[in-house]
Design an enzyme around this catalytic site. Structure first.
Site, PDB file in Angstrom:
ATOM      1  N   CYS A 241       1.222  -1.315   0.236  1.00 58.35           N
ATOM      2  CA  CYS A 241      -0.409   0.036   0.046  1.00 58.35           C
ATOM      3  C   CYS A 241       0.648   1.218  -0.066  1.00 58.35           C
ATOM      4  CB  CYS A 241      -1.485  -0.249   1.183  1.00 58.35           C
ATOM      5  SG  CYS A 241      -1.883   1.592   1.159  1.00 58.35           S
TER       6      CYS A 241
ATOM      7  N   TYR B 173      -7.296   4.468  -9.197  1.00 59.14           N
ATOM      8  CA  TYR B 173      -7.040   3.513  -7.917  1.00 59.14           C
ATOM      9  C   TYR B 173      -8.075   2.442  -8.193  1.00 59.14           C
ATOM     10  CZ  TYR B 173      -7.205   2.083  -3.344  1.00 59.14           C
ATOM     11  OH  TYR B 173      -6.708   1.507  -1.911  1.00 59.14           O
TER      12      TYR B 173
ATOM     13  N   GLU C 160       1.131  -0.061  -7.038  1.00 55.03           N
ATOM     14  CA  GLU C 160       1.231   0.660  -6.684  1.00 55.03           C
ATOM     15  C   GLU C 160       2.366   1.219  -5.632  1.00 55.03           C
ATOM     16  OE1 GLU C 160      -1.326   1.300  -2.530  1.00 55.03           O
ATOM     17  OE2 GLU C 160      -3.298   0.431  -3.695  1.00 55.03           O
TER      18      GLU C 160
ATOM     19  N   ASP D  80      -2.785  -7.375   2.782  1.00 52.21           N
ATOM     20  CA  ASP D  80      -3.116  -6.735   1.656  1.00 52.21           C
ATOM     21  C   ASP D  80      -2.932  -7.625   0.519  1.00 52.21           C
ATOM     22  OD1 ASP D  80      -4.003  -4.421   2.694  1.00 52.21           O
ATOM     23  OD2 ASP D  80      -2.239  -3.215   2.787  1.00 52.21           O
TER      24      ASP D  80
ATOM     25  N   TYR E 240      -0.333  -4.976  -4.687  1.00 47.91           N
ATOM     26  CA  TYR E 240       0.643  -4.950  -3.390  1.00 47.91           C
ATOM     27  C   TYR E 240       2.131  -5.934  -3.908  1.00 47.91           C
ATOM     28  CZ  TYR E 240      -3.855  -3.351  -1.964  1.00 47.91           C
ATOM     29  OH  TYR E 240      -5.267  -2.567  -1.800  1.00 47.91           O
TER      30      TYR E 240
ATOM     31  N   CYS F 181      -1.671   1.688   8.078  1.00 47.53           N
ATOM     32  CA  CYS F 181      -0.040   1.499   7.342  1.00 47.53           C
ATOM     33  C   CYS F 181      -0.642   0.421   7.524  1.00 47.53           C
ATOM     34  CB  CYS F 181       0.582   2.022   7.799  1.00 47.53           C
ATOM     35  SG  CYS F 181       1.670   1.957   7.529  1.00 47.53           S
TER      36      CYS F 181
ATOM     37  N   CYS G 107      19.374  -5.338   6.465  1.00 44.26           N
ATOM     38  CA  CYS G 107      20.302  -5.081   4.747  1.00 44.26           C
ATOM     39  C   CYS G 107      21.100  -5.281   4.744  1.00 44.26           C
ATOM     40  CB  CYS G 107      19.134  -5.005   3.354  1.00 44.26           C
ATOM     41  SG  CYS G 107      19.817  -4.457   1.938  1.00 44.26           S
TER      42      CYS G 107
END
Length: 216
Positions: free
Chosen positions: A53, A84, A96, A131, A136, A199, A208
């Protein structure tokens, strides 16, 4: 039929037709006040990332020092100027994404890649958390050969770290960027306009091993 999601990417024959005119969107960023569509300062660079998202993703990147402006949009698909609602069906082929304009003297593309990998789960295929759907998917859309090489190298480095932590295989799509379409105005700077808004992104907890500590 239009509102039915699919986990498969469409073909040119099955994609929605879209439209010739761009969607109306904000002219300036709600947080920085900088112009979404430029002009951008000389020497600044652009990156495009999909991490689920785009509301939460945009906030990750606008919070980083050296990022000049961000925008929410659609890329990686077929349908021109998708809405959308159309994108969410999976029948446009787009993910997205967030476009990031940054000052490379302050923050490097490698630093942005570190933030990308650490702030979502790139092993989930056509979803991010709750999602679900092609929109996504995890994606890096590169703007030049150097970005492509660096993105691929960072993927390999992060895969080694994920494997060592007992996590799965990265499913992130890495390819040269196609057309980027700005999302509707209400999506731009969404979590600044709506601080209690949804969120859905979250990282794996695996560090990472590239760039500097820029996790948002």
């Amino acid at each position: 039929m239009l509102l039915t999601k699919t986990a498969e990417l469409p073909t040119a024959e099955t994609a929605l037709p879209g439209r010739a005119e761009p969607l109306a969107t904000d002219e300036t960023h709600f947080v920085s006040g900088h112009p979404l569509k430029g002009p951008y300062p000389e020497g600044f660079e652009t990156a495009i990332f999909g991490m689920g998202c785009f509301w939460g993703v945009e906030r990750v990147f606008w919070s980083l020092p050296g990022v000049w402006v961000t925008s929410a949009g659609y890329s990686g698909g077929i349908t021109p100027n998708p809405t959308y609602e159309e994108t969410c069906t999976g029948r446009t082929g787009h993910a997205e994404v967030v476009k990031v304009v940054f000052d490379p003297s302050v923050i490097t593309y490698g630093d942005l890649l570190k933030a990308f990998w650490e702030n979502h789960d790139p092993t989930q295929g056509m979803r991010q958390g709750n999602d679900v759907g092609t929109t996504y998917r995890s994606a890096i859309y590169t703007l030049n050969d150097d970005q492509q090489r660096e993105a691929e190298a960072s993927r390999d480095a992060y895969q080694a770290a994920l494997t060592a932590a007992g996590r799965g295989a990265i499913t992130t799509e890495i390819q040269p960027a196609g057309e980027y379409y700005y999302a509707e105005g209400y999506h731009q700077g969404y979590l600044a306009k709506n601080p209690a808004g949804y969120c859905g992104i979250g990282g794996t907890g695996v560090v990472c091993p590239i760039g500097i500590g820029v996790r948002a």
